[in-house]
Design an enzyme around this catalytic site. Structure first.
Site, PDB file in Angstrom:
ATOM      1  CE  LYS A 173      41.231 129.684  34.577  1.00 54.15           C
ATOM      2  NZ  LYS A 173      41.934 130.920  34.952  1.00 54.15           N
ATOM      3  NE  ARG A 223      45.253 127.675  38.992  1.00 53.65           N
ATOM      4  CZ  ARG A 223      43.986 128.044  39.078  1.00 53.65           C
ATOM      5  NH1 ARG A 223      43.021 127.228  38.784  1.00 53.65           N
ATOM      6  NH2 ARG A 223      43.687 129.274  39.415  1.00 53.65           N
ATOM      7  NE  ARG A 244      37.801 137.198  40.606  1.00 53.28           N
ATOM      8  CZ  ARG A 244      38.393 136.143  40.028  1.00 53.28           C
ATOM      9  NH1 ARG A 244      38.093 135.804  38.788  1.00 53.28           N
ATOM     10  NH2 ARG A 244      39.295 135.455  40.679  1.00 53.28           N
ATOM     11  NE  ARG A 288      38.365 133.939  44.350  1.00 52.13           N
ATOM     12  CZ  ARG A 288      38.581 133.344  43.180  1.00 52.13           C
ATOM     13  NH1 ARG A 288      37.610 133.260  42.279  1.00 52.13           N
ATOM     14  NH2 ARG A 288      39.749 132.815  42.897  1.00 52.13           N
ATOM     15  NE  ARG A 320      44.589 133.750  42.237  1.00 55.71           N
ATOM     16  CZ  ARG A 320      43.427 134.329  41.978  1.00 55.71           C
ATOM     17  NH1 ARG A 320      43.127 135.490  42.519  1.00 55.71           N
ATOM     18  NH2 ARG A 320      42.574 133.761  41.169  1.00 55.71           N
TER      19      ARG A 320
HETATM   20  P1  AMP Z   1      40.495 129.731  40.823  1.00 57.95           P
HETATM   21  O1  AMP Z   1      39.133 130.022  41.313  1.00 57.95           O
HETATM   22  O2  AMP Z   1      40.519 128.797  39.646  1.00 57.95           O
HETATM   23  O3  AMP Z   1      41.326 130.974  40.593  1.00 57.95           O
HETATM   24  O4  AMP Z   1      41.234 128.901  41.994  1.00 57.95           O
HETATM   25  C1  AMP Z   1      41.396 129.467  43.305  1.00 57.95           C
HETATM   26  C2  AMP Z   1      42.570 128.788  43.993  1.00 57.95           C
HETATM   27  O5  AMP Z   1      42.333 127.382  44.152  1.00 57.95           O
HETATM   28  C3  AMP Z   1      43.895 128.880  43.257  1.00 57.95           C
HETATM   29  O6  AMP Z   1      44.553 130.113  43.463  1.00 57.95           O
HETATM   30  C4  AMP Z   1      44.658 127.703  43.861  1.00 57.95           C
HETATM   31  O7  AMP Z   1      45.094 127.994  45.181  1.00 57.95           O
HETATM   32  C5  AMP Z   1      43.561 126.653  43.975  1.00 57.95           C
HETATM   33  N1  AMP Z   1      43.454 125.856  42.729  1.00 57.95           N
HETATM   34  C6  AMP Z   1      42.434 125.873  41.822  1.00 57.95           C
HETATM   35  N2  AMP Z   1      42.663 125.024  40.815  1.00 57.95           N
HETATM   36  C7  AMP Z   1      43.854 124.440  41.069  1.00 57.95           C
HETATM   37  C8  AMP Z   1      44.661 123.475  40.389  1.00 57.95           C
HETATM   38  N3  AMP Z   1      44.266 122.945  39.213  1.00 57.95           N
HETATM   39  N4  AMP Z   1      45.822 123.101  40.952  1.00 57.95           N
HETATM   40  C9  AMP Z   1      46.230 123.616  42.137  1.00 57.95           C
HETATM   41  N5  AMP Z   1      45.542 124.545  42.824  1.00 57.95           N
HETATM   42  C10 AMP Z   1      44.362 124.963  42.304  1.00 57.95           C
END
Ligand code: AMP
Length: 207
Positions: free
Chosen positions: A13, A88, A122, A153, A164
Site C-alpha cells: 500500500k 482498517r 523490510r 520496524r 498484525r
Molecule cells: P502501517 O504503517 O499502516 O502498517 O501502520 C502501522 C501501525 O499503526 C499499525 O500496525 C497500527 O498499530 C497503527 N495504525 C495505522 N493505521 C491504523 C488505523 N487505520 N487504525 C488503527 N491503527 C492504525
C-alpha cells in the site's frame, strides 16, 4: 480522485500510494506514518499509542477517525487524496462515509507467503521515512536515499507480524466486502514487481 488502498500489511500500500501521489498530484495520507511521527516526537498521542503500535494492535477507532477527519479537511486534500492504512475497521469505514465520498477502493491482493517474505526483508529509514527491501539494497544498513541508518520496524518483527496478520483477517478484511457492496471495489493482483503492480492499478482506476 479520492482513493483508498486496502490490503494486508506488506501488500504494498505504502509503495503504491507514494507512486500514485507523484503521478496524480494528490497527497498520500498514511495513518501509520502519522502515528510513527508522533511516536518519534514523543507527543502525548505518541506516548498513548506506543505499546499498541509496537505490539501490532490497532489504535482505537475514535482517535484514528478524528486524526483522519482533521487531516482530510486540510486544503491540500480538496482535489483528492490517497488513503493508505485507513480505514482498517468497519467502524472507521462507516465514519469515513459520513465525511467523505470515496471514488474507489483498490484492494491489493497478495498471498500470505509473499507478505511474510516482504515484511521479513523490510527496512525502514527513520530519517526520511523511506521503506526498502533488503533484496534491492547494496548495504542493508544504509538508506539509499538519505544515507540514514536503516532499522527493522518494531512492528515488522516476526511475532508482531503474525499478530498484525491476525488482526487484518479479523478486522480489516471485511472491508473488501463493504466496498464491493458499494460498487467501489477494484481488486488488483499485488504480487510481482513494483512497476508491474503499479501498471495494474492505473489500468483499473476509474477515469
Ligand atoms: P502501517 O504503517 O499502516 O502498517 O501502520 C502501522 C501501525 O499503526 C499499525 O500496525 C497500527 O498499530 C497503527 N495504525 C495505522 N493505521 C491504523 C488505523 N487505520 N487504525 C488503527 N491503527 C492504525
Amino acid at each position: 480522485m479520492k482513493i483508498i488502498l486496502l490490503g494486508a500489511p506488506g501488500s504494498g500500500k505504502g509503495t503504491m500510494a507514494q507512486k500514485l501521489t507523484n503521478e496524480l498530484g494528490i497527497p498520500q495520507i498514511s495513518t501509520g506514518d502519522i502515528f510513527r511521527k508522533n511516536l518519534k516526537e514523543e507527543t502525548p498521542l505518541g506516548l498513548q499509542i506506543k505499546d499498541i503500535v509496537s505490539g501490532g494492535g490497532l489504535v482505537p477507532d475514535e482517535i484514528t477517525i478524528e486524526i483522519v477527519k482533521n487531516r482530510l479537511a486540510e486544503a491540500d486534500c480538496a482535489n483528492g487524496f490517497i488513503l493508505d492504512g485507513f480505514p482498517r475497521s468497519l467502524v472507521q469505514a462507516e465514519a469515513l462515509d459520513k465525511f467523505q465520498d470515496i471514488d474507489c477502493a483498490v484492494n491489493l491482493d497478495v498471498s500470505n507467503d509473499v507478505i511474510v517474505a516482504r515484511l521479513s526483508g523490510r527496512r525502514f529509514c527513520p530519517d526520511c521515512n523511506g521503506t526498502f527491501h533488503v533484496s534491492t539494497l547494496s548495504d542493508a544498513n544504509v538508506c539509499p536515499v538519505c544515507g540514514g541508518k536503516l532499522v527493522i520496524r518494531q512492528d515488522d518483527r516476526e511475532e508482531t507480524v503474525l499478530e498484525r496478520l491476525r488482526i487484518y483477517g479479523e478486522t480489516t478484511f471485511p472491508l473488501i466486502d463493504y466496498y464491493a457492496r458499494q460498487g467501489k471495489l477494484v481488486t488488483v493482483d499485488g504480487s510481482g514487481g513494483i512497476e508491474v503492480v503499479y501498471r495494474r492499478i492505473l489500468e483499473v482506476l476509474p477515469r
